[in-house]
Design a protein around this motif. Structure first.
Motif, PDB file in Angstrom:
ATOM      1  N   ALA A  27     -18.815 128.412  75.025  1.00  0.00           N
ATOM      2  CA  ALA A  27     -17.942 129.525  74.637  1.00  0.00           C
ATOM      3  C   ALA A  27     -18.355 130.098  73.286  1.00  0.00           C
ATOM      4  CB  ALA A  27     -16.493 129.059  74.595  1.00  0.00           C
ATOM      5  N   THR A  28     -18.745 129.232  72.363  1.00  0.00           N
ATOM      6  CA  THR A  28     -19.179 129.701  71.049  1.00  0.00           C
ATOM      7  C   THR A  28     -20.459 130.512  71.159  1.00  0.00           C
ATOM      8  OG1 THR A  28     -18.159 127.773  70.020  1.00  0.00           O
ATOM      9  CG2 THR A  28     -19.753 128.974  68.704  1.00  0.00           C
ATOM     10  N   ARG A  30     -21.533 132.130  73.819  1.00  0.00           N
ATOM     11  CA  ARG A  30     -21.221 133.391  74.518  1.00  0.00           C
ATOM     12  C   ARG A  30     -20.584 134.398  73.568  1.00  0.00           C
ATOM     13  NH1 ARG A  30     -17.058 134.189  79.578  1.00  0.00           N
ATOM     14  NH2 ARG A  30     -17.211 136.438  79.626  1.00  0.00           N
ATOM     15  N   THR A  31     -19.599 133.958  72.809  1.00  0.00           N
ATOM     16  CA  THR A  31     -18.928 134.861  71.877  1.00  0.00           C
ATOM     17  C   THR A  31     -19.901 135.341  70.810  1.00  0.00           C
ATOM     18  OG1 THR A  31     -16.831 133.720  72.265  1.00  0.00           O
ATOM     19  CG2 THR A  31     -16.961 135.129  70.326  1.00  0.00           C
ATOM     20  N   SER A  32     -20.773 134.473  70.336  1.00  0.00           N
ATOM     21  CA  SER A  32     -21.772 134.882  69.342  1.00  0.00           C
ATOM     22  C   SER A  32     -22.657 135.988  69.894  1.00  0.00           C
ATOM     23  CB  SER A  32     -22.625 133.680  68.921  1.00  0.00           C
ATOM     24  OG  SER A  32     -21.844 132.722  68.237  1.00  0.00           O
ATOM     25  N   GLU A  34     -21.797 138.115  72.274  1.00  0.00           N
ATOM     26  CA  GLU A  34     -20.960 139.303  72.458  1.00  0.00           C
ATOM     27  C   GLU A  34     -20.758 140.076  71.158  1.00  0.00           C
ATOM     28  OE1 GLU A  34     -17.370 137.840  74.177  1.00  0.00           O
ATOM     29  OE2 GLU A  34     -18.204 137.713  76.206  1.00  0.00           O
ATOM     30  N   ALA A  39     -20.137 133.203  65.851  1.00  0.00           N
ATOM     31  CA  ALA A  39     -18.714 133.053  66.154  1.00  0.00           C
ATOM     32  C   ALA A  39     -18.177 131.743  65.588  1.00  0.00           C
ATOM     33  CB  ALA A  39     -18.490 133.102  67.655  1.00  0.00           C
ATOM     34  N   ARG A 107      -8.084 130.717  74.944  1.00  0.00           N
ATOM     35  CA  ARG A 107      -9.367 131.260  74.486  1.00  0.00           C
ATOM     36  C   ARG A 107      -9.719 132.504  75.302  1.00  0.00           C
ATOM     37  NH1 ARG A 107     -13.813 133.854  75.520  1.00  0.00           N
ATOM     38  NH2 ARG A 107     -15.526 133.400  74.138  1.00  0.00           N
ATOM     39  N   ARG A 112     -13.522 138.324  72.855  1.00  0.00           N
ATOM     40  CA  ARG A 112     -14.549 138.331  71.809  1.00  0.00           C
ATOM     41  C   ARG A 112     -13.966 138.143  70.400  1.00  0.00           C
ATOM     42  NH1 ARG A 112     -16.127 143.431  69.674  1.00  0.00           N
ATOM     43  NH2 ARG A 112     -18.275 142.763  69.970  1.00  0.00           N
ATOM     44  N   ARG A 113     -12.651 138.071  70.283  1.00  0.00           N
ATOM     45  CA  ARG A 113     -12.031 137.878  68.962  1.00  0.00           C
ATOM     46  C   ARG A 113     -11.908 136.395  68.596  1.00  0.00           C
ATOM     47  NH1 ARG A 113      -9.585 142.047  71.646  1.00  0.00           N
ATOM     48  NH2 ARG A 113      -9.852 144.049  70.608  1.00  0.00           N
ATOM     49  N   TRP A 114     -12.259 135.514  69.522  1.00  0.00           N
ATOM     50  CA  TRP A 114     -12.168 134.076  69.284  1.00  0.00           C
ATOM     51  C   TRP A 114     -13.234 133.630  68.287  1.00  0.00           C
ATOM     52  CZ3 TRP A 114     -15.548 130.005  71.067  1.00  0.00           C
ATOM     53  CH2 TRP A 114     -15.015 128.723  70.875  1.00  0.00           C
ATOM     54  N   ARG A 115     -12.859 132.746  67.385  1.00  0.00           N
ATOM     55  CA  ARG A 115     -13.796 132.196  66.403  1.00  0.00           C
ATOM     56  C   ARG A 115     -13.553 130.709  66.228  1.00  0.00           C
ATOM     57  NH1 ARG A 115     -14.944 136.698  67.243  1.00  0.00           N
ATOM     58  NH2 ARG A 115     -15.581 138.347  65.828  1.00  0.00           N
TER      59      ARG A 115
END
Length: 200
Positions: A27-28, A30-32, A34, A39, A107, A112-115
């Motif tokens: 997940a980290t 992927r978000t990074s 995005e 992230a 989550r 994409r706002r998840w950190r």
């Protein structure tokens, strides 16, 4: 206790934690991708250093403890603190799985706002709907439920100590994130904070 239940209680906790860690890494990443940046990351303050160390130590310690438990270690660190019945330990494992599901769902609500950690720059939007309309921290709430459930499923000194360290890290992290959101969103965050509880 039947052999099937014994196997679930022996291997289940380690599997639950392994899935959670694998999900966190994916997940980290992927978000990074995005957001075109990192992230994850903790600030340089003493509080953030403490949170990072406690998170890392609690997760690594729990992984080691649950792995050794699954391997059948006879170390005193894995002797039960109380003679919990199989039904109680199974309930703890169910709580851990429920916490994992809550974490994944919360989550997903953030997108994409998840950190992970307190970013240098706040996300572009304050998430206040869905699970975030019931708790300001449903991701952490799910993770804490998972940690507590694992400590009930494997009620030994090593796992309980890791769960306590994780809880302290969450308390530090949540308060640091609240300060960032207050600075970034001002009155909107103040209104949200007064309407929704920190946990439940």
């Amino acid at each position: 206790m039947s052999a099937a239940v014994e196997d679930v209680l022996r291997f289940g906790p380690a599997i639950v934690l392994a899935v959670a860690v694998a999900w966190l890494v994916l997940a980290t990443r992927r978000t990074s991708r995005e957001i075109g940046g990192r992230a994850h990351g903790f600030g340089r303050s003493l509080r953030q250093r403490l949170a990072r160390v406690l998170f890392g130590a609690s997760i690594a310690g729990a992984a080691l403890a649950l792995g050794l438990h699954a391997a059948g270690s006879t170390s005193r660190l894995f002797e039960p603190l109380a003679g919990e019945a199989s039904a109680v330990r199974l309930a703890g494992l169910a709580l851990a799985v429920g916490g994992q599901v809550l974490t994944l769902a919360a989550r997903g609500s953030m997108g994409r706002r998840w950190r992970v950690g307190v970013p240098e720059k706040a996300p572009d939007h304050l998430v206040t709907t869905g699970l975030f309309g019931l708790s300001r921290n449903p991701v952490f709430l799910g993770m804490l439920a998972m940690a507590a459930g694992l400590a009930v499923a494997v009620p030994c000194l090593a796992v309980v100590a890791c769960a306590l360290a994780f809880w302290i890290a969450c308390e530090v992290q949540v308060r640091d994130e609240e300060r960032l959101l207050e600075r970034s969103f001002g009155p909107a965050y103040a209104a949200y904070r007064s309407a929704v509880r920190r946990w439940i």
